[in-house]
Each structure stands twice: as structure tokens, then as C-alpha cells.
Design an enzyme around this catalytic site. Sequence first.
Site, PDB file in Angstrom:
ATOM      1  N   GLU A 156      -6.654  14.086   1.368  1.00  0.00           N
ATOM      2  CA  GLU A 156      -5.559  14.913   0.884  1.00  0.00           C
ATOM      3  C   GLU A 156      -5.732  15.175  -0.611  1.00  0.00           C
ATOM      4  O   GLU A 156      -5.348  14.333  -1.428  1.00  0.00           O
ATOM      5  CB  GLU A 156      -4.216  14.229   1.120  1.00  0.00           C
ATOM      6  CG  GLU A 156      -3.885  13.963   2.575  1.00  0.00           C
ATOM      7  CD  GLU A 156      -2.487  13.409   2.750  1.00  0.00           C
ATOM      8  OE1 GLU A 156      -1.689  14.041   3.444  1.00  0.00           O
ATOM      9  OE2 GLU A 156      -2.190  12.338   2.176  1.00  0.00           O
TER      10      GLU A 156
ATOM     11  N   HIS B  65      -0.966   6.519  -0.045  1.00  0.00           N
ATOM     12  CA  HIS B  65      -0.619   7.915  -0.273  1.00  0.00           C
ATOM     13  C   HIS B  65      -0.400   8.170  -1.767  1.00  0.00           C
ATOM     14  O   HIS B  65       0.061   7.300  -2.498  1.00  0.00           O
ATOM     15  CB  HIS B  65       0.642   8.295   0.510  1.00  0.00           C
ATOM     16  CG  HIS B  65       0.892   9.762   0.549  1.00  0.00           C
ATOM     17  ND1 HIS B  65       1.516  10.426  -0.482  1.00  0.00           N
ATOM     18  CD2 HIS B  65       0.591  10.705   1.471  1.00  0.00           C
ATOM     19  CE1 HIS B  65       1.590  11.721  -0.186  1.00  0.00           C
ATOM     20  NE2 HIS B  65       1.035  11.912   0.990  1.00  0.00           N
TER      21      HIS B  65
END
Length: 257
Positions: A170, A102
Site C-alpha cells: 500500500e 498499517h
Amino acid sequence: MTGRTVTVGISTKMYLGYASSKAWLEAVMAVARESEAVSAGTVKLFIAPSFPVLETALGLAGGTPVQIAAQNASEQDSGPLTGEVSPAFLAEMGVSLVELGHAERRELFGEDDAVVAAKSAAAQRNNLQPLLCIGEKSRVAPEEAARLSYAQFASAHVDPDGPTPVVAYEPLWAIGATEPAEPAYVRAVAARLREQLPGNATLLYGGSAGPGLLPLLYPHVDGLFLGRFAHDPGNLALILEEAAVLLAAEERPHARA
């Protein structure tokens, strides 16, 4: 039957406290149990809560198709690594996915491509699905966004014979923003990623995703990876219903054939 499924995932990051996490999990599982599509397996749901409530989540998800994910894991199975969490430990508990790479882990904790690759290997050798987060730092042309994003996936060296990867696209500039990336932009990036990702990979969009977005992106993506908008279980219920409607619409022409 088309055989298509929609996947919806949620990460609570570190927003909820202990009591609020348990209350949220109970509410989310009630929503999941009320969803016929989740019960039937046509809509797949996974939840990545904070580490201290993983066992609570696993208990609540027992007897349902809902998968429980971890937000991170060590690249080592055991050893003198204070504060780390072993992927072998997670697998033994019953966790089935682990989130890796992430943008926040990369930026705040210095996790580079080599670290993500080591963690991906550790996840797969423990039969955990790697949930790999990819995305460009700033708004660029879709072709460049796809190139940068796929390079992050490729650097993770996912074993094609290991557990099926889940890929969360993302864009960093959309994470925490008031609005998600424009649907046309996401569709263009997703189309290019599809050409390069393994055919069995599940491709999700994340980054300020909420109700109303899935119908604008599916089937270019396989679903959504939700953050703060899913802190309201009512929003999750709306998204699960959107997914069920999309899948039902796909089935109608086949039913008439």
C-alpha cells in the site's frame, strides 16, 4: 488446472457504525454466497470489520470459506493491558488473520518496526496469519519503493515455519487518494517484491483500490486489499466477478490442451 487463486480482502477501518456494520456484513456475505468462485475457493475473501462486530462477522461467515480478520492485535497474549485485544483471544474466537503495520498505526500510534515485529510473532504463535502492510511514504522509483517496502516486511521477522503471511503493498501516497497508484508502477514494484518475498506469501495491492483495477494488476499481484470502495457491496460483487473471469481465462488454454 493452474491452481492459481485470487485473494480479495476488505478493511472497514472505523468508518461504519454498529447498525451499519451489521447491515454491511449481511450484504457482503450475501455477495460472497452468490459468488461461485468464492464458494469453490478459487477466489479467497477475507473481511476485517471493527472489533465490536467480529463475533457477528464470524457467525455470518459460518459454513462459508470467508475468513474473518482483525484490524490489529496486541503483542501480548494476556495481561494488564487496558483496551488492548489479545491475539490468543482472537484465535479462540475463530479469527484467522490479523492486520499489522498499517501506515495509520505507524503514523498515528507510533508503531515502529519493533512493535510490528512483536505483534507478528504474537500472531504467528497463536496460529494467526499476519497481514502485513508495507509501502513507501512518497512516490519514488519502483526499485526504491520495492526496497523500502521489503525492508518493512523483513523487519517484521516473519517465521517461515509459521502461518503463511499475507502482504498488502500500500503506497502511503495512494491511501485515501482519488485514484490508486498507476498500474505500471504497481506492476514494477510487485515484480521486484516477488523476487524477495517468501514464495508462499500472498501479495495484494491496496490504496484506493476499486473495480477495474484487478485486471490491470493480475497476475503481478495475487489480489486486492480494499477499503472505502468496498463499503458498497456492489463494488465487491464486481471485483469478485473480475477475479473469476481472470481465473477462467487462465484455465482456457489448459482445457484445450
